[in-house]
Motif scaffolding. Structure first.
Motif, PDB file in Angstrom:
ATOM      1  N   SER A 102      -1.043  -1.460   1.760  1.00 55.05           N
ATOM      2  CA  SER A 102      -1.779  -0.255   2.136  1.00 55.05           C
ATOM      3  C   SER A 102      -3.063  -0.115   1.337  1.00 55.05           C
ATOM      4  O   SER A 102      -3.971   0.592   1.737  1.00 55.05           O
ATOM      5  N   SER A 105      -5.201  -2.485   3.770  1.00 51.41           N
ATOM      6  CA  SER A 105      -5.284  -2.189   5.187  1.00 51.41           C
ATOM      7  C   SER A 105      -5.636  -0.728   5.407  1.00 51.41           C
ATOM      8  O   SER A 105      -5.119   0.159   4.739  1.00 51.41           O
ATOM      9  N   ALA A 144      -0.024   3.042   4.882  1.00 51.44           N
ATOM     10  CA  ALA A 144      -1.376   2.487   5.025  1.00 51.44           C
ATOM     11  C   ALA A 144      -2.457   3.547   5.190  1.00 51.44           C
ATOM     12  O   ALA A 144      -3.515   3.440   4.569  1.00 51.44           O
ATOM     13  N   ILE A 147      -2.713   5.836   1.549  1.00 51.52           N
ATOM     14  CA  ILE A 147      -3.330   5.201   0.390  1.00 51.52           C
ATOM     15  C   ILE A 147      -4.647   4.564   0.834  1.00 51.52           C
ATOM     16  O   ILE A 147      -4.689   3.895   1.857  1.00 51.52           O
ATOM     17  N   PRO A 148      -5.738   4.780   0.106  1.00 49.33           N
ATOM     18  CA  PRO A 148      -7.022   4.219   0.552  1.00 49.33           C
ATOM     19  C   PRO A 148      -7.025   2.696   0.479  1.00 49.33           C
ATOM     20  O   PRO A 148      -6.295   2.142  -0.335  1.00 49.33           O
ATOM     21  N   PRO A 149      -7.827   2.028   1.335  1.00 47.56           N
ATOM     22  CA  PRO A 149      -8.724   2.586   2.352  1.00 47.56           C
ATOM     23  C   PRO A 149      -7.948   3.087   3.565  1.00 47.56           C
ATOM     24  O   PRO A 149      -6.837   2.632   3.796  1.00 47.56           O
TER      25      PRO A 149
HETATM   26 NA    NA Z   1      -4.699   2.011   3.288  1.00 48.11          NA
END
Ligand code: NA
Ligand code: NA
Lengths: 422, 318, 172
Positions: A102, A105, A144, A147-149
């Protein structure tokens, strides 16, 4: 407004693609109200004509390049070396690898497809049922976009007009919390169902797999660091992420060739088009709602029930959970956020806090019918029936709901990190 | 004009947030119009980009999606490029001068083009937003030479980029939401905005100097779809124009008073030096030396910009 | 439909699909290169290239609307399939025909309104490059025209009830 909503539901029911159902109903409403149709066309085109949204294809491309160079396998191997030796180890590995993925992605769909292909066969080999493996994989794919991006975070920040950098960072703790909850649920099930134990911990394997996965794990550090240094706008951070993924795939892993790059470009363009068509379609839809005073109606409706911020947040949670089961996540964000902003401002609810809990809410709905995108993707790839999936997914759904409640009641979970890192 | 229906509702979409003075004054304008026409003419307001951004709302007003909008002059310049001219840097000596020129003959061709080619007429050509001023982190800037080599956050648009480059500084794009932290972390050495923005966004907290450069005038207008305007009775048209003029004047007075109050408050808080007398002549000269006006006027039409500058010269020589 | 016409339709549809895929992949590459190039240039020459923003936004819009057509061809647009799934036999066919009809009307109207809008703004010049804004907006009607061809081909080759299916329903 009634016409808009009725037409929309009717078009959905007869099986039109969601974006086209929104377009059709908005078009009809604008036409019936005798507005110029140039307004409809303007809302469709200008809905996507925005520089900040360019971060969307770039982050998708970075993720696709990483996937093309065999990221899922590396993450899985590293997570396996890390915690594969505990009871139900492979199930835990699935969650931990999803946390790692995550950070690279930006969209749960791409993530879910890639992880289902890699993780489910591995788990089946080790003796887990396929429906459990799929349910777990789909549930942890919800990480995904938190959590960044994250494409959802970019689009929410764009609609709510808040700093993308801050919002990205706000997602980290809730994302890790959800990861921990999924690990906890898995551990309980491991004990109850006596999941297999396999292998033992090996420091050298850990070192070797980390050497492989570490390059990819640097990407989220680069992204958050870029925002923190304030050097980049979101689009620029995303452009650097693409360059980095390309570099790692071509020079370090040496698994990315012209064919792989071409495939990544084509699937990025297609994914972007299908995502941004929803954004484009939601724009005239939102215009009709605004013309019909939807923000005031919403404000009046909610405040007539309660004017206590916590009660309002819980009410909104229920509403979003219901909406999330049958509506496309992005479309809900684009249509609903402008309508809710006056209410949120009046209640003094932080747009950052609300954004995270809105996204978690909508993601829960992706695991259930009638429209459960994560469920569809993982079930269709692994060929599992929806009924079998639902029998296995409910403990994870309960865990997600518990995490959601905590995130709702403790704003500090979302607000502390961006304030601290400033 | 024909007699209007017993009751006519006009739709007014604008981009200002509900907390802003302008948004409040637009509400009051609507209430006033309704009162003076005994409820025959009502104005429904859609604030806060509900129906679209400033640029998109101008197009909607042209198409008739909304009837009234309040674009900035650069926004309206997407339709008529020369409407951006009053935003040219270091063009004006004072607000009185700018006010007279925007209402005067030199700008009239721009408004004619807006009416003839785009079917939009101004209810008021003036809706004061304020002068843009520079702020800097560590550098006391009094003339262009002091800015050399600094990273300055500006909107990434041709006029700003040309201006900042003429002063020897580097234009650096930072999204508006991130300006505060970019200043705080020293990613950029300065930025420029009207005083209300500097005050409300608390940029002064992370800036040592506010330079009252008054380098660009930010002026909005209230424009209306011409066909819709023509469909109203003479009486209603008159009320709209009178009330728009009244609230425009009220807005200018309020904004200018608030600007001063904000500056006083910033100064009282300490930590920020307000430079009231930068060498504006030297800045204008730097723009001339870099031929920046010629570059900018390519979009506006050189003859249009010359016409405006000649008129300014004439006014000053009077 | 005569088999000759059908053969022509298939040829045209395949050709359009090829153009679409090449075009959107190239646009995607252009986006990434220009945006990364802009970052790099900024740090080398400390000066942004202002035309890049205009070019990438145009490339983005084109990529989206041509990509929408490519997604129709590859059945990538999601839908709620509860009711279509419940039906079978002629009822399913009728529902599919009804949905397809609505889809065609929407696509045609989008193409028409999109074209009208491009004409509406054709007099406006973009601020930096000074080209007609119509170029930005013509991608929408073009994408809708391509979409119409794909729908027609799918109608003949796959039958009305399968045209709107998403790729997920087909795999599952
Ligand atoms: Na992400
Ligand atoms: Na669902």
């Amino acid at each position: 407004m009634a016409l808009l909503l009725l037409t929309f539901v009717a078009l959905l029911t007869i099986g039109l693609p969601i974006a086209f159902a929104m377009l059709g109903s908005a078009m009809l409403a604008i036409w019936i109200d005798a507005f110029p149709m140039t307004v409809f066309a303007q809302r469709v085109s200008s809905g996507v004509q925005s520089f900040p949204l360019l971060a969307v294809p770039l982050f998708i491309l970075a993720g696709n390049l990483m996937n093309q160079s065999g990221m899922s396998e590396r993450m899985f191997a590293f997570a396996r070396a890390l915690i594969g030796h505990v009871r139900g180890g492979l199930a835990q590995v699935n969650v931990v690898a999803s946390v790692f993925m995550s950070g690279i992605s930006g969209s749960s769909l791409a993530d879910c497809a890639a992880t289902t292909r890699v993780f489910v066969p591995e788990m089946e080999k080790a003796g887990y049922t396929r429906s459990f493996s799929v349910a777990l994989t789909a549930s942890s794919a919800t990480l995904a976009p938190i959590i960044p991006p994250s494409i959802l975070l970019i689009i929410y920040a764009w609609v709510a007009n808040i700093s993308i950098g801050d919002f990205f960072i706000a997602g980290i703790i809730p994302g890790l919390l959800i990861g921990a909850v999924l690990l906890g649920v898995t551990a309980l099930m491991a004990r109850a169902r006596n999941f297999p134990v396999e292998g033992s911990f090996s420091r050298s394997t850990l070192r070797r797999t980390f050497g492989q996965a570490g390059w990819a794990l640097l990407l989220p550090v680069l992204i958050v660091g870029g925002f923190r240094a304030g050097i980049f706008t979101a689009t620029e951070v995303a452009a650097v992420a693409v360059a980095y993924s390309l570099l790692v795939g071509v020079l370090i892993y040496r698994t990315l060739d012209w064919r792989g790059i071409g495939a990544a470009l084509l699937s990025t363009a297609r994914d972007t088009a299908s995502i941004l068509l929803l954004v484009a379609a939601a724009s005239p839809f939102a215009w009709v709602l605004a013309m019909n005073n939807a923000p005031q109606v919403m404000l009046g409706f909610i405040t007539s029930i309660s004017d206590h911020p916590v009660v309002v947040l819980l009410l909104l949670n229920v509403m979003l959970l219901v909406l999330g089961t049958f509506m496309e996540t992005l479309a809900v964000i684009i249509i609903l956020v402008p309508i809710l902003i006056p209410l949120l401002n009046m209640m003094d609810i932080s747009l950052v806090h609300f954004g995270i809990l809105m996204i978690v809410n909508l993601l829960v709905g992706q695991l259930t019918p009638p429209l459960g995108v994560l469920m569809f993707v993982s079930c269709s790839i692994a060929r599992v029936r929806m009924g079998a999936f639902l029998r296995e997914v409910w403990p994870f759904l309960l865990g997600l709901l518990a995490a959601l409640l905590v995130i709702t009641l403790v704003p500090a979970l979302t607000l502390w990190l961006p304030a601290t890192l400033r | 004009a024909q007699p209007a229906d017993a009751q006519t509702e006009l739709r007014f979409g604008h981009a200002n947030g509900e907390g802003e003075i302008a948004a409040q004054l637009f509400e009051d304008f609507a209430a006033s119009v309704e009162e003076r026409t005994d409820g025959e003419l009502t104005i429904r307001i859609f604030p806060n980009e509900q129906l679209g951004t400033e640029n998109e709302l101008v197009q909607q007003a042209k198409a008739g999606g909304v009837d009234i909008s309040a674009p900035s002059m650069p926004s309206a310049s997407l339709l008529v490029p020369q409407l951006e001219m009053p935003s040219a840097p270091f063009l004006w000596d004072s607000w009185e001068e700018a006010h007279a020129m925007i209402l005067g003959d030199a700008m009239q061709p721009a408004f004619d083009e807006l009416a003839e080619d785009h079917g939009l007429i101004p209810l008021t050509k003036v809706w004061y937003w304020g002068w843009r001023n520079f702020t800097f982190s560590d550098t006391e800037v009094r003339e262009p030479a002091d800015m050399a080599g600094l990273n300055v956050r500006v909107p990434e648009q041709a006029v700003w980029v040309a201006m900042v480059e003429s002063f020897g500084a580097s234009p650096t794009p930072v999204s508006f939401a991130d300006v505060y932290s970019a200043l705080q972390q020293g990613v950029v050495d300065g930025q420029e905005n009207p005083i209300p923005t500097i005050y409300n966004r608390r940029f002064y907290e992370v800036q040592d100097y506010i330079v009252m450069s008054r380098h660009m005038l930010q002026n909005n207008m209230i424009v209306m779809n011409k066909a819709r305007f023509d469909s109203l009775s003479n009486e209603h048209q008159r009320v709209l124009l009178e009330e728009a003029a009244k609230y425009s004047a009220m807005n200018t007075a309020i904004q200018q008073r608030l600007e001063q109050e904000m500056l006083d408050e910033i100064e009282a808080e300490g930590g920020t030096t307000i430079i009231t007398d930068p060498d504006r002549g030297a800045f204008a000269q730097a723009l001339n030396d870099a031929d920046a006006y010629t570059t900018m006027a390519e979009r506006w039409g050189q003859e249009n910009f010359q016409r405006l500058r000649d008129a300014i010269e004439e006014l000053r020589s009077r | 439909m005569s088999s000759l016409l059908l053969a022509v339709l298939r040829r045209v549809d395949d050709a359009i699909a090829l153009v679409e895929n090449v075009l959107i992949s190239a646009l995607c590459a252009v986006l990434a290169i220009l945006l990364f190039g802009n970052v790099a240039l900024r740090y080398l020459f400390r000066s942004p290239v202002t035309w890049i923003e205009e070019v990438v936004v145009a490339a983005f819009v084109w990529m989206i609307f041509i990509g929408v057509s490519a997604c129709v061809r590859s059945h990538q647009h999601l839908r709620i399939d509860v009711v279509p799934r419940l039906l079978s036999g002629p009822a399913k066919g009728i529902l599919g025909l009804l949905g397809l009809l609505c889809m065609v009307v929407i696509v045609a109207a989008m193409g028409k309104f999109g074209y009208d809008y491009a004409v509406f703004v054709s007099g406006n010049l973009t601020p930096i490059l000074g080209i007609s804004a119509a170029w930005l907006y013509i991608g929408l009607p073009l994408g809708m025209a391509f979409t119409a061809v794909h729908l027609l081909r799918q109608f003949f080759d796959e039958g009305p009830s399968r045209v709107l299916e998403s790729v997920l329903e087909r795999e599952g």
